[in-house]
Design a protein around this motif. Structure first.
Motif, mmCIF file in Angstrom:
data_model
loop_
_atom_site.group_PDB
_atom_site.id
_atom_site.type_symbol
_atom_site.label_atom_id
_atom_site.label_comp_id
_atom_site.label_asym_id
_atom_site.label_seq_id
_atom_site.Cartn_x
_atom_site.Cartn_y
_atom_site.Cartn_z
ATOM 1 N N GLY A 142 -4.318 3.918 -6.194
ATOM 2 C CA GLY A 142 -3.930 3.210 -4.987
ATOM 3 C C GLY A 142 -3.971 4.107 -3.765
ATOM 4 O O GLY A 142 -3.929 5.338 -3.870
ATOM 5 N N SER A 143 -4.040 3.501 -2.603
ATOM 6 C CA SER A 143 -4.112 4.231 -1.343
ATOM 7 C C SER A 143 -3.537 3.372 -0.231
ATOM 8 O O SER A 143 -3.894 2.192 -0.125
ATOM 9 N N VAL A 144 -2.662 3.943 0.580
ATOM 10 C CA VAL A 144 -2.093 3.178 1.686
ATOM 11 C C VAL A 144 -3.179 2.817 2.703
ATOM 12 O O VAL A 144 -3.223 1.687 3.194
ATOM 13 N N GLN A 145 -4.058 3.769 3.008
ATOM 14 C CA GLN A 145 -5.127 3.456 3.957
ATOM 15 C C GLN A 145 -6.084 2.423 3.373
ATOM 16 O O GLN A 145 -6.533 1.504 4.073
ATOM 17 N N GLY A 146 -6.377 2.552 2.076
ATOM 18 C CA GLY A 146 -7.225 1.561 1.439
ATOM 19 C C GLY A 146 -6.594 0.183 1.459
ATOM 20 O O GLY A 146 -7.268 -0.826 1.717
ATOM 21 N N LEU A 147 -5.294 0.133 1.197
ATOM 22 C CA LEU A 147 -4.562 -1.134 1.259
ATOM 23 C C LEU A 147 -4.655 -1.739 2.652
ATOM 24 O O LEU A 147 -4.924 -2.933 2.821
ATOM 25 N N THR A 148 -4.441 -0.907 3.662
ATOM 26 C CA THR A 148 -4.491 -1.370 5.050
ATOM 27 C C THR A 148 -5.868 -1.929 5.390
ATOM 28 O O THR A 148 -5.989 -3.005 5.997
ATOM 29 N N ASP A 149 -6.905 -1.213 4.979
ATOM 30 C CA ASP A 149 -8.274 -1.669 5.248
ATOM 31 C C ASP A 149 -8.571 -2.976 4.519
ATOM 32 O O ASP A 149 -9.233 -3.875 5.068
ATOM 33 N N ASN A 150 -8.092 -3.075 3.291
ATOM 34 C CA ASN A 150 -8.336 -4.296 2.510
ATOM 35 C C ASN A 150 -7.662 -5.509 3.139
ATOM 36 O O ASN A 150 -8.234 -6.607 3.179
ATOM 37 N N ILE A 151 -6.433 -5.314 3.625
ATOM 38 C CA ILE A 151 -5.729 -6.423 4.271
ATOM 39 C C ILE A 151 -6.480 -6.864 5.528
ATOM 40 O O ILE A 151 -6.613 -8.071 5.799
ATOM 41 N N GLU A 176 -0.915 -10.918 8.965
ATOM 42 C CA GLU A 176 -1.154 -10.102 10.163
ATOM 43 C C GLU A 176 0.063 -9.246 10.477
ATOM 44 O O GLU A 176 -0.078 -8.062 10.855
ATOM 45 N N ARG A 177 1.254 -9.807 10.336
ATOM 46 C CA ARG A 177 2.481 -9.039 10.576
ATOM 47 C C ARG A 177 2.596 -7.879 9.569
ATOM 48 O O ARG A 177 2.999 -6.774 9.928
ATOM 49 N N TYR A 178 2.248 -8.159 8.341
ATOM 50 C CA TYR A 178 2.259 -7.140 7.293
ATOM 51 C C TYR A 178 1.255 -6.025 7.617
ATOM 52 O O TYR A 178 1.554 -4.834 7.474
ATOM 53 N N HIS A 179 0.076 -6.418 8.081
ATOM 54 C CA HIS A 179 -0.939 -5.430 8.447
ATOM 55 C C HIS A 179 -0.463 -4.554 9.596
ATOM 56 O O HIS A 179 -0.679 -3.332 9.597
ATOM 57 N N GLU A 180 0.189 -5.154 10.562
ATOM 58 C CA GLU A 180 0.731 -4.374 11.680
ATOM 59 C C GLU A 180 1.731 -3.335 11.189
ATOM 60 O O GLU A 180 1.752 -2.195 11.672
ATOM 61 N N MET A 181 2.570 -3.725 10.231
ATOM 62 C CA MET A 181 3.526 -2.774 9.668
ATOM 63 C C MET A 181 2.804 -1.613 9.009
ATOM 64 O O MET A 181 3.166 -0.436 9.207
ATOM 65 N N LEU A 182 1.780 -1.909 8.228
ATOM 66 C CA LEU A 182 1.037 -0.857 7.544
ATOM 67 C C LEU A 182 0.428 0.123 8.548
ATOM 68 O O LEU A 182 0.518 1.345 8.384
ATOM 69 N N VAL A 183 -0.182 -0.420 9.597
ATOM 70 C CA VAL A 183 -0.813 0.426 10.614
ATOM 71 C C VAL A 183 0.227 1.279 11.330
ATOM 72 O O VAL A 183 0.063 2.509 11.482
ATOM 73 N N GLU A 184 1.316 0.665 11.764
ATOM 74 C CA GLU A 184 2.310 1.379 12.568
ATOM 75 C C GLU A 184 3.039 2.456 11.765
ATOM 76 O O GLU A 184 3.232 3.580 12.253
ATOM 77 N N THR A 185 3.464 2.123 10.566
ATOM 78 C CA THR A 185 4.210 3.116 9.782
ATOM 79 C C THR A 185 3.302 4.240 9.306
ATOM 80 O O THR A 185 3.724 5.399 9.249
#
Length: 289
Positions: free
Chosen positions: A196-205, A232-241
């Protein structure tokens, strides 16, 4: 909070029935078209029921299999024909061995690899699942199942929650099942040890948001039925954090200093689930290398 995390870990890894599972009720909600969402304990189940029978997405824990079967019969008396696994974790595949006696299990090839071998998960050794729980049909990129009058497109999204995640598109019903790529208004668990990868997760979303048709209903891995605005709200959280932690790392801050800083106030309630605030910051910190 620490006690809740320990209890969640025990439920996540323990194959036998727990006192909490004895009282679990499986409830169903019609989503759209032929698709329903079943909620119990573990990952949300998607189900399509119609003239061809029943297909489900994920199957929670083995001790709940009979309750899941009963809930499906209330939706439609037809046979269970297919089981799609979004990934290998036990709260999504625990019912495989039992329900797989009725329906054919389909998943990404990495799901079979992980279910058939010993894994390290949440600091514990998880033994291989019994052969009856392994996917019978596997794929590497995508597969389509033409069932109950619609195409059910199963698409692999690499390096997100794990290395074997699939997202399910019910094209006729206009429903997407996200698996554990999506925890509604909660910090997600990203299994770094399983690819798993946080950046990969963010890109996938971000990719799913672009692919999502107008008016689509979204079944999260955990949480209530959702729409694109929730994703979209979830994606914003991933990007910001992620950017917050990355900036702190560039400044040379330690994990402890990042945790002391905490998450942005608007996301403080997102740590009330399986992954608390400190644990999420740790996952992001470690994922960034």
């Amino acid at each position: 909070m620490r006690l809740l995390s320990i209890l969640a870990t025990i439920l996540f890894l323990t194959p036998g029935i727990s006192p909490a599972q004895q009282d679990v009720q499986i409830t169903s909600e019609h989503v759209a078209g032929s698709v329903h969402m079943l909620v119990g304990q573990g990952g949300n189940i998607g189900a399509t029921a119609g003239s061809d029978g029943i297909l489900i997405v994920d199957d929670q824990f083995a001790p709940l299999a009979e309750k899941i079967r009963a809930a499906l019969k209330e939706i439609d008396p037809g046979p269970l024909r297919f089981i799609l696994n979004t990934h290998y974790h036990g709260d999504h595949t625990g019912g495989n061995e039992i329900l797989g006696r009725e329906g054919t299990i389909i998943a990404h090839s990495n799901v079979r690899k992980r279910l058939s071998t010993e894994q390290q998960l949440l600091g514990r050794t998880q033994p291989a699942a019994p052969p009856g729980a392994w996917p019978v049909i596997t794929f590497d990129q995508s597969v389509s199942i033409h069932f109950n009058g619609e195409e059910i497109h199963v698409l692999h999204f690499p390096s997100g929650h794990t290395d074997g995640d699939s997202i399910i598109f019910f094209k006729g019903s206009n429903v997407i099942h996200m698996g554990d790529h999506f925890f509604r208004d909660r910090f997600p668990f990203v299994d770094l040890g399983a690819g798993g990868s946080v950046q990969g997760l963010t890109d996938n979303i971000a990719s799913v948001i672009k692919m999502a048709p107008e008016g689509v209903k979204i079944i999260p891995g955990h949480g209530v039925l959702s729409g694109v605005e929730d994703l979209e709200r979830y994606h914003e959280m991933l990007v910001e954090t992620t950017e917050m932690v990355a900036s702190a790392k560039r400044e040379g801050k330690t994990l402890e200093e990042v945790q002391a800083q905490g998450v942005p106030e608007k996301y403080s309630s997102w740590g009330s689930g399986f992954i608390n605030n400190d644990r999420w910051l740790e996952i992001v910190f470690n994922s960034l290398g």
